[in-house]
Design a protein around this motif. Structure first.
Motif, PDB file in Angstrom:
ATOM      1  N   TRP A 189       0.796  -1.222   0.000  1.00 54.79           N
ATOM      2  CA  TRP A 189       0.000   0.000   0.000  1.00 54.79           C
ATOM      3  C   TRP A 189       0.835   1.283   0.000  1.00 54.79           C
ATOM      4  CZ3 TRP A 189       0.881  -2.702   4.565  1.00 54.79           C
ATOM      5  CH2 TRP A 189       1.214  -1.969   5.699  1.00 54.79           C
ATOM      6  N   ALA A 203      -4.371   2.438  10.412  1.00 53.11           N
ATOM      7  CA  ALA A 203      -3.401   1.860  11.367  1.00 53.11           C
ATOM      8  C   ALA A 203      -2.343   2.882  11.781  1.00 53.11           C
ATOM      9  CB  ALA A 203      -2.770   0.585  10.819  1.00 53.11           C
ATOM     10  N   THR A 281       4.221  -7.885  15.343  1.00 51.52           N
ATOM     11  CA  THR A 281       3.222  -6.830  15.565  1.00 51.52           C
ATOM     12  C   THR A 281       2.179  -7.215  16.614  1.00 51.52           C
ATOM     13  OG1 THR A 281       2.057  -7.585  13.602  1.00 51.52           O
ATOM     14  CG2 THR A 281       3.504  -5.662  13.345  1.00 51.52           C
ATOM     15  N   HIS A 285       2.385  -0.994  17.958  1.00 50.61           N
ATOM     16  CA  HIS A 285       2.974  -0.378  16.764  1.00 50.61           C
ATOM     17  C   HIS A 285       1.937   0.477  16.067  1.00 50.61           C
ATOM     18  CE1 HIS A 285       0.740  -3.796  15.241  1.00 50.61           C
ATOM     19  NE2 HIS A 285       0.711  -3.198  14.057  1.00 50.61           N
ATOM     20  N   ARG A 295       4.577   7.186   1.245  1.00 49.20           N
ATOM     21  CA  ARG A 295       5.298   5.967   1.610  1.00 49.20           C
ATOM     22  C   ARG A 295       4.692   4.798   0.867  1.00 49.20           C
ATOM     23  NH1 ARG A 295       4.833   2.884   7.373  1.00 49.20           N
ATOM     24  NH2 ARG A 295       3.023   2.083   6.256  1.00 49.20           N
TER      25      ARG A 295
HETATM   26  O1  LIG Z   1       1.805   1.372   8.502  1.00 46.98           O
HETATM   27  C1  LIG Z   1       2.497   0.857   9.371  1.00 46.98           C
HETATM   28  O2  LIG Z   1       3.703   1.104   9.532  1.00 46.98           O
HETATM   29  C2  LIG Z   1       1.867  -0.133  10.325  1.00 46.98           C
HETATM   30  C3  LIG Z   1       0.750  -0.894   9.726  1.00 46.98           C
HETATM   31  C4  LIG Z   1       0.202  -1.914  10.663  1.00 46.98           C
HETATM   32  O3  LIG Z   1      -0.353  -1.635  11.663  1.00 46.98           O
HETATM   33  C5  LIG Z   1       0.376  -3.319  10.325  1.00 46.98           C
HETATM   34  O4  LIG Z   1       0.869  -3.626   9.244  1.00 46.98           O
HETATM   35  O5  LIG Z   1       0.022  -4.170  11.142  1.00 46.98           O
END
Ligand SMILES: O=C(O)CCC(=O)C(=O)O
Ligand SMILES: [Fe+2]
Length: 345
Positions: A189, A203, A281, A285, A295
């Motif tokens: 993404w 997130a 994770t 995070h 990004r």
């Molecule tokens: O975008 C991010 O760095 C974290 C995304 C996230 O929470 C995940 O991939 O579990």
């Protein structure tokens, strides 16, 4: 009833539902929604101990592959070279590899993402909904904080498929999980600044993932990432035990996290394009909200069991004979979410 008693009753009820649900999964391969919710509840009630207990059981049932050739984007991990890295990852919950993806590969992935239509997080209705229409990402006309490619688009990129089958990643995941890993999730993404909207859905608020019993993700930065364009943020050591003060599901503010862990443990992971990071994770995070720039991130998750959340399978056509062989040899890993649809030649 006082609180202690209520919690005891909850623990017994959710514990029973989890035990029953996990036994049902082991017998049938089917993970019910009720069992998944029981896992989440037990994780919170026990601070993570219930997941650790199940993982010991799984470790015995899914002994490691003994014949992986651990060579790939992480370099050559044979002769015990992964041990130091895995020890550090177990301590901190994340690991930043010295090895990076080569520039040519990064450029090809970037080009693919810049020209291939993508779905996007649709904030016009509540929840984490993605658009059904797909558009080519255009950073000059932001309509969402997050543009996520469908799984079909991911497996249509030979470069991304190469990463899915990379044997150094498989080996590292196996060493971390302590058993045969399962490739259970892929994601790709773009992120953009979006005036603070959709932070929860994208997130960008602290949380822990809990779709599976034990899992880890590889993050690949496809663009340069600095403090302003959305570094992954991780709370060092938070994968081990969930503190009582944070024992709930949902999103958490930076202040709440800082109070529990201290600022010095809140790590912003910046890195040049091509950077590779492994993250457990289950620890706290988030992606930091972008202030400027963009990004692009590719992600692969390996888990120790498919018990938990259910996702639809992904049809994949493998042109490479070497990959077909790896798929068959390690079907316990690749065959859970990937469905080979090659027509016989
Ligand atoms: O975008 C991010 O760095 C974290 C995304 C996230 O929470 C995940 O991939 O579990
Ligand atoms: Fe997450």
């Amino acid at each position: 009833m006082n609180n202690i008693l209520i919690n005891q009753v909850k623990k017994i009820l959710h514990g029973r539902a989890l035990k029953k649900g996990f036994a049902h999964f082991q017998k049938t391969g089917i993970s019910t929604h009720e069992a998944y919710i029981a896992m989440r509840n037990m994780f919170i009630i026990t601070g993570g101990a219930s997941n650790d207990k199940l993982s010991v059981e799984i470790m015995n049932q899914r002994p490691k592959y003994l014949d992986i050739k651990p060579i790939g984007v992480l370099g050559d991990l044979s002769a015990g070279k992964a041990a130091v890295m895995v020890t550090k990852m177990k301590k901190d919950g994340y690991y930043i590899f010295d090895n990076v993806l080569n520039e040519e590969l990064v450029d090809e992935i970037f080009k693919y993402a810049s020209t291939t239509p993508t779905s996007y997080l649709d904030l016009s209705s509540p929840g984490q909904k993605y658009s059904t229409n797909e558009i080519v990402f255009d950073e000059s006309k932001p309509i969402s904080p997050r543009y996520q490619f469908t799984n079909n688009k991911i497996v249509s990129s030979p470069q991304l498929v190469n990463l899915l089958f990379d044997q150094s990643l498989l080996f590292f995941a196996q060493e971390y999980l302590g058993c045969k890993p399962i490739l259970d999730l892929v994601a790709f993404w773009w992120s953009l600044p979006f005036q603070g909207q959709g932070k929860s859905e994208a997130a960008q608020l602290y949380h822990f993932d809990l779709d599976r019993i034990k899992f880890m993700k590889f993050f690949f930065y496809i663009t340069d990432v600095d403090t302003n364009n959305g570094p992954h943020c991780y709370v060092r050591g938070s994968h081990k035990e969930l503190p009582k003060s944070l024992a709930r599901d949902g999103r958490f503010s930076d202040e709440e996290i800082e109070k529990a862990y201290g600022k010095s443990n809140m790590v912003e992971i910046c890195g040049r394009k091509g950077s590779i990071i492994a993250v457990d994770t289950r620890g706290f995070h988030k992606g930091k909200e972008l202030i400027q720039g963009k990004r692009l991130l590719f992600q692969i998750e390996f888990a120790n069991s498919m018990f938990g959340q259910s996702y639809p399978p992904i049809d994949i056509n493998l042109d490479s004979e070497a990959q077909q062989e790896i798929y068959k040899k390690y079907s316990d890993t690749y065959g859970e979410i990937l469905q080979l649809v090659n027509t016989e030649k």
